[in-house]
Scaffold this motif. Structure first.
Motif, PDB file in Angstrom:
ATOM      1  N   GLY A  11      69.307 138.088  -1.005  1.00 18.25           N
ATOM      2  CA  GLY A  11      69.332 138.989   0.135  1.00 18.25           C
ATOM      3  C   GLY A  11      69.657 138.343   1.468  1.00 18.25           C
ATOM      4  N   ARG A  12      69.820 137.020   1.495  1.00 15.36           N
ATOM      5  CA  ARG A  12      70.108 136.400   2.782  1.00 15.36           C
ATOM      6  C   ARG A  12      71.536 136.712   3.209  1.00 15.36           C
ATOM      7  NH1 ARG A  12      73.547 132.277   2.096  1.00 15.36           N
ATOM      8  NH2 ARG A  12      73.568 131.118   0.128  1.00 15.36           N
ATOM      9  N   PRO A  13      71.776 136.868   4.504  1.00 20.89           N
ATOM     10  CA  PRO A  13      73.145 137.100   4.969  1.00 20.89           C
ATOM     11  C   PRO A  13      73.967 135.826   4.808  1.00 20.89           C
ATOM     12  CG  PRO A  13      71.663 136.844   6.823  1.00 20.89           C
ATOM     13  CD  PRO A  13      70.813 136.909   5.591  1.00 20.89           C
ATOM     14  N   ARG A  14      75.234 135.980   4.459  1.00 22.90           N
ATOM     15  CA  ARG A  14      76.100 134.827   4.273  1.00 22.90           C
ATOM     16  C   ARG A  14      77.095 134.725   5.404  1.00 22.90           C
ATOM     17  NH1 ARG A  14      76.600 132.546  -0.596  1.00 22.90           N
ATOM     18  NH2 ARG A  14      77.765 131.045   0.646  1.00 22.90           N
ATOM     19  N   ASN A  15      77.404 133.501   5.772  1.00 26.45           N
ATOM     20  CA  ASN A  15      78.393 133.229   6.794  1.00 26.45           C
ATOM     21  C   ASN A  15      79.318 132.169   6.231  1.00 26.45           C
ATOM     22  OD1 ASN A  15      79.831 132.120   8.996  1.00 26.45           O
ATOM     23  ND2 ASN A  15      78.261 132.818  10.431  1.00 26.45           N
ATOM     24  N   ALA A  16      80.507 132.593   5.797  1.00 22.63           N
ATOM     25  CA  ALA A  16      81.428 131.666   5.141  1.00 22.63           C
ATOM     26  C   ALA A  16      81.838 130.538   6.070  1.00 22.63           C
ATOM     27  CB  ALA A  16      82.659 132.426   4.651  1.00 22.63           C
ATOM     28  N   ALA A  17      82.015 130.849   7.367  1.00 16.28           N
ATOM     29  CA  ALA A  17      82.415 129.818   8.321  1.00 16.28           C
ATOM     30  C   ALA A  17      81.332 128.753   8.450  1.00 16.28           C
ATOM     31  CB  ALA A  17      82.711 130.445   9.678  1.00 16.28           C
ATOM     32  N   ALA A  18      80.077 129.182   8.451  1.00 13.90           N
ATOM     33  CA  ALA A  18      78.969 128.229   8.546  1.00 13.90           C
ATOM     34  C   ALA A  18      78.917 127.363   7.299  1.00 13.90           C
ATOM     35  CB  ALA A  18      77.653 128.964   8.751  1.00 13.90           C
ATOM     36  N   ASP A  19      79.089 127.969   6.121  1.00 10.50           N
ATOM     37  CA  ASP A  19      79.085 127.199   4.876  1.00 10.50           C
ATOM     38  C   ASP A  19      80.178 126.132   4.901  1.00 10.50           C
ATOM     39  OD1 ASP A  19      77.002 128.675   3.890  1.00 10.50           O
ATOM     40  OD2 ASP A  19      78.237 129.908   2.564  1.00 10.50           O
ATOM     41  N   THR A  20      81.371 126.522   5.326  1.00 12.18           N
ATOM     42  CA  THR A  20      82.498 125.587   5.383  1.00 12.18           C
ATOM     43  C   THR A  20      82.203 124.437   6.325  1.00 12.18           C
ATOM     44  OG1 THR A  20      84.097 127.342   4.879  1.00 12.18           O
ATOM     45  CG2 THR A  20      84.946 125.365   5.952  1.00 12.18           C
ATOM     46  N   ALA A  21      81.664 124.746   7.496  1.00 11.08           N
ATOM     47  CA  ALA A  21      81.349 123.711   8.481  1.00 11.08           C
ATOM     48  C   ALA A  21      80.270 122.767   7.966  1.00 11.08           C
ATOM     49  CB  ALA A  21      80.903 124.362   9.792  1.00 11.08           C
ATOM     50  N   ILE A  22      79.267 123.319   7.301  1.00 10.34           N
ATOM     51  CA  ILE A  22      78.164 122.501   6.793  1.00 10.34           C
ATOM     52  C   ILE A  22      78.647 121.554   5.701  1.00 10.34           C
ATOM     53  CG2 ILE A  22      76.011 122.591   5.481  1.00 10.34           C
ATOM     54  CD1 ILE A  22      75.451 125.269   7.019  1.00 10.34           C
ATOM     55  N   LEU A  23      79.440 122.048   4.773  1.00 13.83           N
ATOM     56  CA  LEU A  23      79.917 121.198   3.681  1.00 13.83           C
ATOM     57  C   LEU A  23      80.863 120.117   4.199  1.00 13.83           C
ATOM     58  CD1 LEU A  23      80.449 123.893   0.910  1.00 13.83           C
ATOM     59  CD2 LEU A  23      78.533 122.312   1.175  1.00 13.83           C
ATOM     60  N   ALA A  24      81.701 120.473   5.177  1.00 16.44           N
ATOM     61  CA  ALA A  24      82.586 119.467   5.778  1.00 16.44           C
ATOM     62  C   ALA A  24      81.769 118.415   6.520  1.00 16.44           C
ATOM     63  CB  ALA A  24      83.573 120.148   6.722  1.00 16.44           C
ATOM     64  N   ALA A  25      80.732 118.843   7.233  1.00 12.56           N
ATOM     65  CA  ALA A  25      79.876 117.905   7.963  1.00 12.56           C
ATOM     66  C   ALA A  25      79.130 116.991   6.998  1.00 12.56           C
ATOM     67  CB  ALA A  25      78.888 118.680   8.829  1.00 12.56           C
ATOM     68  N   THR A  26      78.747 117.521   5.850  1.00  9.01           N
ATOM     69  CA  THR A  26      78.072 116.698   4.841  1.00  9.01           C
ATOM     70  C   THR A  26      78.989 115.597   4.348  1.00  9.01           C
ATOM     71  OG1 THR A  26      76.761 118.608   4.143  1.00  9.01           O
ATOM     72  CG2 THR A  26      76.888 116.751   2.612  1.00  9.01           C
ATOM     73  N   ARG A  27      80.221 115.915   4.071  1.00  9.41           N
ATOM     74  CA  ARG A  27      81.174 114.893   3.611  1.00  9.41           C
ATOM     75  C   ARG A  27      81.430 113.857   4.703  1.00  9.41           C
ATOM     76  NH1 ARG A  27      83.301 119.634   1.173  1.00  9.41           N
ATOM     77  NH2 ARG A  27      84.728 119.965   2.912  1.00  9.41           N
ATOM     78  N   GLN A  28      81.519 114.309   5.940  1.00 10.45           N
ATOM     79  CA  GLN A  28      81.713 113.375   7.050  1.00 10.45           C
ATOM     80  C   GLN A  28      80.520 112.424   7.171  1.00 10.45           C
ATOM     81  OE1 GLN A  28      81.319 114.905  11.109  1.00 10.45           O
ATOM     82  NE2 GLN A  28      83.205 113.834  11.674  1.00 10.45           N
ATOM     83  N   ALA A  29      79.317 112.963   7.024  1.00 10.74           N
ATOM     84  CA  ALA A  29      78.114 112.133   7.105  1.00 10.74           C
ATOM     85  C   ALA A  29      78.056 111.136   5.950  1.00 10.74           C
ATOM     86  CB  ALA A  29      76.870 113.020   7.117  1.00 10.74           C
ATOM     87  N   LEU A  30      78.494 111.547   4.770  1.00  9.67           N
ATOM     88  CA  LEU A  30      78.517 110.625   3.631  1.00  9.67           C
ATOM     89  C   LEU A  30      79.440 109.441   3.908  1.00  9.67           C
ATOM     90  CD1 LEU A  30      78.601 113.110   0.614  1.00  9.67           C
ATOM     91  CD2 LEU A  30      76.829 111.398   1.036  1.00  9.67           C
ATOM     92  N   VAL A  31      80.571 109.704   4.559  1.00  8.84           N
ATOM     93  CA  VAL A  31      81.518 108.634   4.887  1.00  8.84           C
ATOM     94  C   VAL A  31      80.922 107.698   5.937  1.00  8.84           C
ATOM     95  CG1 VAL A  31      83.765 108.106   5.910  1.00  8.84           C
ATOM     96  CG2 VAL A  31      83.552 109.993   4.285  1.00  8.84           C
ATOM     97  N   GLU A  32      80.348 108.270   6.978  1.00  7.90           N
ATOM     98  CA  GLU A  32      79.901 107.473   8.122  1.00  7.90           C
ATOM     99  C   GLU A  32      78.514 106.857   7.935  1.00  7.90           C
ATOM    100  OE1 GLU A  32      80.290 109.772  11.677  1.00  7.90           O
ATOM    101  OE2 GLU A  32      82.389 110.250  11.303  1.00  7.90           O
TER     102      GLU A  32
END
Length: 205
Positions: A11-32
Motif C-alpha cells: 500500500g505504500r505510494p511509489r515514486n519511480a524517480a526516487a527509486d532510480t535516484a536511490i539505486l544510482a546513489a547506491t552504486r555511486q557509494a559502492l564505488v567511492e
C-alpha cells in the motif's frame, strides 16, 4: 532494460524517480566508499531523499544493494552475431564487463557472503538477479532453434531444467573467473569457454 522492483510495505505510494535516484546513489557509494563504509544515510544524501524514504522501500542495506546491482545485470542483452557460439561469446563478454565494475564486484560479493546466513536475502538475490537473467538463455535457445542450430524440445520440463543448468554453468564460470580467481575473462578465455560449453570436453580437445 528491465525496471527494478524493490520490495516494500503493502500500500505504500511509489515514486519511480526516487527509486532510480536511490539505486544510482547506491552504486555511486559502492564505488567511492566500498561495501563496508556504505550507509543508508549516505545514500539518502546522495539521492536527495529522506532516510525514511529508503526504509519504506528497503529493510536494510543488503536488500538495497541487491536491487542496485540487479539493475546493472538488466543491461545485459543477447547480441545477434549470426550463430549460437558468437551470440554466447557476446553476452558472456558483457557479463564479465559488468562484474569488473567496482560497484558490481563489491556489492555482489558482499551480499552473496551475507546470504549464507540469511535465507530471505538469498531468495531476493535469486528473484532479483538470477531469475531475471535466465531470459538470456531462453532467448538464445529460441534464436538458435529458429536458425536450425538446435532442435526443438519435446518435453517442457526437461527444457526448463536444461535452461537452468546452462545458466548455472555460464554464471558460475564467469563469476569464479572474475571474482574468485581474479583473472580476466577476455576474448580468448570466453572463446575457449564457449567451445567447451557448446561442444563438450571431447570436441574441444
Amino acid at each position: 532494460m528491465q525496471t527494478s522492483s524493490p520490495a516494500g510495505r503493502p500500500g505504500r505510494p511509489r515514486n519511480a524517480a526516487a527509486d532510480t535516484a536511490i539505486l544510482a546513489a547506491t552504486r555511486q557509494a559502492l564505488v567511492e566508499l566500498g561495501w563496508s563504509r556504505l550507509t543508508l544515510g549516505d545514500v539518502a544524501t546522495r539521492a536527495g531523499v529522506a532516510k525514511t524514504t529508503l526504509y519504506r522501500r528497503w529493510s536494510g542495506k543488503h536488500e538495497l544493494v541487491v536491487d542496485a546491482v540487479a539493475e546493472l545485470f538488466d543491461e545485459l542483452e543477447l547480441p545477434d552475431r549470426g550463430s549460437l557460439a558468437a551470440d554466447t561469446e557476446g553476452v558472456v563478454l558483457q557479463f564479465a564487463a559488468i562484474l569488473a565494475r567496482p560497484e558490481a564486484k563489491s556489492g555482489l560479493m558482499a551480499v552473496v557472503a551475507e546470504s549464507t546466513r540469511d535465507d530471505a536475502l538469498r531468495e531476493r538475490i535469486r528473484t532479483s538477479i538470477v531469475e531475471r537473467q535466465k531470459r538470456l538463455v531462453l532467448q538464445g535457445r529460441t534464436r538458435a532453434q529458429a536458425r536450425g542450430e538446435l532442435p526443438p524440445e519435446a518435453d517442457p520440463e526437461v527444457a526448463a531444467r536444461t535452461a537452468d543448468l546452462i545458466f548455472d554453468m555460464v554464471a558460475g564460470a564467469v563469476v569464479h573467473r572474475t571474482l574468485v580467481s581474479a583473472e580476466p575473462a577476455d576474448e580468448e578465455w570466453v572463446r575457449g569457454f564457449t567451445r567447451v560449453l557448446l561442444l563438450g570436453l571431447a570436441a574441444s580437445a
